[in-house]
Design an enzyme around this catalytic site. Sequence first.
Site, short mmCIF file in Angstrom:
data_model
loop_
_atom_site.label_atom_id
_atom_site.label_comp_id
_atom_site.label_asym_id
_atom_site.label_seq_id
_atom_site.Cartn_x
_atom_site.Cartn_y
_atom_site.Cartn_z
N ASN A 1 0.87 -1.18 0.00
CA ASN A 1 0.00 0.00 0.00
C ASN A 1 0.90 1.23 0.00
OD1 ASN A 1 -1.82 2.04 0.50
ND2 ASN A 1 -2.31 1.38 2.59
N LYS B 1 0.11 4.27 -0.31
CA LYS B 1 -0.53 5.47 0.27
C LYS B 1 -0.28 6.68 -0.64
CE LYS B 1 -0.21 3.29 4.73
NZ LYS B 1 -0.10 3.39 6.17
N HIS C 1 -9.53 1.25 4.94
CA HIS C 1 -8.26 1.43 5.66
C HIS C 1 -8.48 2.39 6.83
CE1 HIS C 1 -4.17 2.62 6.59
NE2 HIS C 1 -3.78 1.52 5.96
N GLU D 1 -6.84 4.78 7.93
CA GLU D 1 -6.61 6.20 7.62
C GLU D 1 -7.82 6.81 6.94
OE1 GLU D 1 -2.92 5.55 5.58
OE2 GLU D 1 -1.97 5.04 7.49
N GLU E 1 -5.48 -4.79 10.85
CA GLU E 1 -4.45 -3.76 11.03
C GLU E 1 -4.71 -2.99 12.33
OE1 GLU E 1 -2.42 -2.68 7.11
OE2 GLU E 1 -4.15 -1.39 7.32
N GLY F 1 2.44 2.43 10.77
CA GLY F 1 3.39 3.52 10.56
C GLY F 1 4.10 3.96 11.83
N SER G 1 3.37 -1.98 10.45
CA SER G 1 4.82 -2.02 10.64
C SER G 1 5.43 -3.39 10.33
CB SER G 1 5.19 -1.58 12.06
OG SER G 1 4.80 -0.23 12.26
#
Length: 256
Positions: free
Chosen positions: A15, A17, A101, A103, A171, A177, A215
């Site tokens: 991904n 991003k 996701h 985010e 996730e 991240g 991560s």
Amino acid sequence: MAQGNIKRKPLVVGNWKMNTTADEAIELARSITTDIGAIIETDIVICPPFVWLSPIASVITNTSIKLGAQNLHWEDKGAYTGEISARMLKDVGCEYVIIGHSERRQYFGETDQSVNQKLKKAIDAELTPIVCLGESLQDREANRTNALITNQFNNDFEGFTDFEKVIIAYEPIWAIGTGKTATAEQAQEVHGLLRELLRQKTDGYNEVRILYGGSVKPKNAADLIAQPDINGFLVGGASLKAKDFKAIIKAVSGKD
Ligand code: PGA
């Protein structure tokens, strides 16, 4: 959990991003394709930003790498400024799409309801959805992880039966991240819960691939993939470095 003869080819998804210029994107895709031709035991998907889907589709033609998008809209077309439809993604060569996701949930107001609508649209358009779910640090610390995952699962998949066409990605938000990975045991615990939730919905529960994301790096991939219900990875930061992404793919290859 015994896996017996069940075929669950591992899957590694990159991904990207909101990263890469046009040149960087092409360079990254080229570096990923180099030497990867030989890996057939693992499915590999890269999800560049929308604007680079078309050039990247050309770079990965004739390789085993597949193209995915990071989002889609649930309507077919119309006055939805800035949105991208499932049909557009198909036309540009996508086979996969990431949905929900964290985010997108956190910064763009996505809800379980929009995830559900997008999921159904992806299936209609014959795109493979990668549905993301995961708990926040507060939820984990308050021992609400299992309740929250169960709730997200039930809401995201409400009225849905095509589980053989879906990929799920666990996730934990606190691991994305941040450099903090869930331990293999923590990840397996939630993957085991997801397997059980799938079992309540479909006889084919054991065949659904459940990815871990948060991560993932070359150094922790082997431990995580050794868990019985972890069937691959959704990789953010490390997918922007061809060397790391390929090292993760190699760590995964060979698992059934
Ligand atoms: P990360 O991102 O690997 O950089 O933690 C994972 C993801 O957001 O999919």
